[in-house]
Design a protein around this motif. Structure first.
Motif, PDB file in Angstrom:
ATOM      1  N   ILE A 151      33.804  89.018 -31.658  1.00 32.92           N
ATOM      2  CA  ILE A 151      34.628  88.353 -30.655  1.00 32.92           C
ATOM      3  C   ILE A 151      35.511  89.356 -29.915  1.00 32.92           C
ATOM      4  O   ILE A 151      36.286  90.090 -30.523  1.00 32.92           O
ATOM      5  N   ASN A 184      33.708  81.486 -35.380  1.00 31.79           N
ATOM      6  CA  ASN A 184      33.787  80.532 -34.276  1.00 31.79           C
ATOM      7  C   ASN A 184      32.356  80.126 -33.927  1.00 31.79           C
ATOM      8  O   ASN A 184      31.520  80.972 -33.637  1.00 31.79           O
ATOM      9  N   LYS A 230      29.932  78.164 -31.446  1.00 25.91           N
ATOM     10  CA  LYS A 230      29.816  77.595 -30.108  1.00 25.91           C
ATOM     11  C   LYS A 230      28.502  76.818 -30.041  1.00 25.91           C
ATOM     12  O   LYS A 230      27.426  77.376 -30.212  1.00 25.91           O
ATOM     13  N   GLN A 264      32.985  73.767 -29.226  1.00 28.42           N
ATOM     14  CA  GLN A 264      33.095  74.819 -30.219  1.00 28.42           C
ATOM     15  C   GLN A 264      34.180  74.480 -31.221  1.00 28.42           C
ATOM     16  O   GLN A 264      35.042  73.643 -30.978  1.00 28.42           O
ATOM     17  N   TYR A 275      36.211  76.494 -34.944  1.00 14.75           N
ATOM     18  CA  TYR A 275      36.281  77.684 -35.794  1.00 14.75           C
ATOM     19  C   TYR A 275      36.786  77.316 -37.179  1.00 14.75           C
ATOM     20  O   TYR A 275      37.393  76.259 -37.386  1.00 14.75           O
ATOM     21  N   GLU A 334      31.500  85.308 -33.700  1.00 12.22           N
ATOM     22  CA  GLU A 334      31.169  84.065 -33.014  1.00 12.22           C
ATOM     23  C   GLU A 334      29.658  83.872 -33.074  1.00 12.22           C
ATOM     24  O   GLU A 334      28.896  84.809 -32.853  1.00 12.22           O
TER      25      GLU A 334
END
Length: 231
Positions: free
Chosen positions: A36, A164, A166, A192, A194, A224
């Motif tokens: 990220i 995370n 998505k 999304q 996390y 991510e």
């Protein structure tokens, strides 16, 4: 005549078999994993404390640091508005400022701790006020405080990292994370979410619409993962 019927029957059978084979084609999950990296544009336009805090950590000498710190505090205070949650005592502004400025972490105060032998997280807040059940911060406030503590923690021995996820598909995902501990994360369609987990090796499993997804991950830093159904 019999030959004509036989040819007709074989033609229909082959056509049906071909269509059935096409329908049975297995869907594949498209996965993209990245480290990220937060941009100034994201920090300026996003209303997610995680993104603004992440940008501040990755860019400690940025010329607009004070602006982004104030923006971060404003967003967190809005999430903890007593008008929006009349039965919940919000985190104090002083407490949030301490987390953002990293003063609590530099002084070695513990904001997050795990009980031994249990995967359940316990969070302690100083200077929140009344300790009755009605005065406890909301789950969202606790999650935000955990995330800020983790992001602003510069200790290389930090045992936690966050994932995370998505979701680019049109289906809601329930992602199971299995390893030394077990976690579930709910990710809305085209959205999304996390989760903060203990570093280690995990197997991530879910169904992306009708496609099965399973992947072994060695989580040793914040990452991510983007999931979708392949065309």
């Amino acid at each position: 005549m019999k030959k004509l019927f036989l040819i007709l029957f074989l033609s229909i059978f082959c056509l049906g078999f071909s269509q059935k084979k096409k329908k049975a084609k297995t869907k594949v999950v498209a996965e993209k994993e990245t480290v990220i990296i937060y941009t100034e544009t994201e920090a300026e336009t996003s209303n997610e404390p995680r993104i603004i805090a992440g940008f501040l950590k990755q860019n400690p000498g940025h010329t607009r640091t004070d602006f982004f710190k104030k923006r971060l505090i404003t967003i967190i205070m809005a999430d903890n508005s007593p008008e929006a949650k009349p039965t919940i005592k919000p985190l104090s502004k002083n407490k949030i400022e301490k987390i953002v400025s990293n003063s609590d972490l530099n002084k070695g105060k513990t904001l997050v701790s795990n009980t031994s032998g249990s995967s359940e997280r316990n969070v302690t807040y100083a200077n929140v006020g009344n300790t009755s059940k009605k005065a406890e911060p909301s789950d969202k406030a606790k999650k935000t405080a955990n995330m800020l503590s983790h992001i602003f923690n510069h200790d290389p021995s930090d045992k936690e990292a966050y994932i995370n996820i998505k979701n680019k598909s049109n289906c809601r995902l329930i992602v199971k994370i299995s390893g030394k501990k077990y976690y579930n994360i709910d990710v809305p369609a085209k959205g999304q979410n996390y989760i903060l987990i203990e570093k280690g090796e995990y197997v991530l499993t879910t169904m992306v619409c009708d496609a099965k997804y399973s992947s072994l991950k060695k989580i040793h830093r914040d990452i991510e993962i983007q999931l979708d159904v392949a065309e």
